[in-house]
Design a protein around this motif. Structure first.
Motif, PDB file in Angstrom:
ATOM      1  N   GLY A 128      16.114  20.967  10.425  1.00 47.20           N
ATOM      2  CA  GLY A 128      16.766  19.659  10.431  1.00 47.20           C
ATOM      3  C   GLY A 128      16.160  18.729  11.468  1.00 47.20           C
ATOM      4  N   TRP A 130      17.205  16.765  13.838  1.00 45.96           N
ATOM      5  CA  TRP A 130      18.178  16.343  14.846  1.00 45.96           C
ATOM      6  C   TRP A 130      17.397  15.974  16.099  1.00 45.96           C
ATOM      7  N   TYR A 140      23.515  11.395  16.694  1.00 42.48           N
ATOM      8  CA  TYR A 140      23.417  11.425  15.236  1.00 42.48           C
ATOM      9  C   TYR A 140      22.550  10.315  14.659  1.00 42.48           C
ATOM     10  N   ALA A 143      21.102  10.618  11.064  1.00 49.92           N
ATOM     11  CA  ALA A 143      22.007  11.380  10.199  1.00 49.92           C
ATOM     12  C   ALA A 143      22.875  10.409   9.400  1.00 49.92           C
ATOM     13  N   PHE A 221      22.513  15.794   8.190  1.00 53.49           N
ATOM     14  CA  PHE A 221      21.094  15.568   8.485  1.00 53.49           C
ATOM     15  C   PHE A 221      20.253  15.804   7.237  1.00 53.49           C
TER      16      PHE A 221
END
Length: 221
Positions: A128, A130, A140, A143, A221
């Motif tokens: 992911g 992130w 975030y 996201a 995500f």
């Protein structure tokens, strides 16, 4: 912001108590996205060290958690799940979280036992993206926000302070969704509940119940 040694210690105590069940009449908040200046790290070290939890747990503790979790996910790991709608391997993320159940890690600002740091570690394990950090909002960046009634395995739920979402306040908490039940409840994996334990555990038939003046926000995500 330069803080005194005393205020730095108070700030760190706040930083390491992202309590899931806390319901403060007035949330204790910091004055910014960071709790204390790097210059105050030495003053805060004793507090962080006192809250350190060994990463070593007994086999019996882990086996009990895993047995419980097997009931929770009902073969989820073995059967595989869809990554549709996610830009990473959801199964790999859940497998990583499963592998940590029953273990404990150090807590404190940016430490691996914190709830949001653990969720980030699991998402990254699945590839992911992130990349955000800092506040409960800045984490975030990139996201997508997901309505709570549309959550799916691999999504993250973030408790944030309603009137100041970007502020770390006592009551902030983060969990990873690993299953959605027919009755709308969720199966989750979380870290650092209770606060200061740094312990990874699973819960079944869970519902978001943020403290007063907080809200639960879903992210994908």
């Amino acid at each position: 912001m330069k803080a005194s040694g005393k205020s730095a210690i108070v700030a760190v105590v706040t930083a390491v108590t992202f309590a899931l069940t806390a319901s403060p009449a007035t949330a204790a908040v910091s004055s910014g996205s960071d709790f204390f200046s790097l210059d105050d790290a030495a003053a805060a070290a004793s507090v962080t060290q006192a809250l350190d939890v060994s990463s070593t747990t007994t086999n019996s503790d882990i086996s009990v958690d895993l047995e419980t979790f097997n009931v929770i996910v009902d073969g989820l790991s073995a059967n595989g799940i869809s990554s549709a709608g996610h830009n990473f391997d959801v199964q790999a993320t859940i497998d990583q979280a499963i592998s940590e159940i029953g273990s404990s890690r150090q807590t404190g600002w940016g430490m691996p036992g914190e709830c949001i740091i653990s969720a980030k570690r699991w998402i990254l394990a699945g590839g992911g993206n992130w990349t955000g950090s800092g506040s409960p909002v800045a984490n975030y960046v990139g996201a997508a926000k997901v309505p709570l009634d549309q959550l799916a395995p691999g999504d993250v739920i973030q408790y944030q302070y309603s009137s100041a979402p970007a502020v770390w306040a006592t009551g902030v908490h983060t969990v990873l969704v690993v299953g959605v039940n027919d009755d709308g409840t969720l199966n989750i994996i979380e870290s650092n509940n209770p606060a200061g334990s740094g312990r990874v555990q699973a819960q079944k038939n869970w519902k978001p119940q943020p403290p007063s003046d907080f809200e639960a926000v879903g992210w994908r995500f």
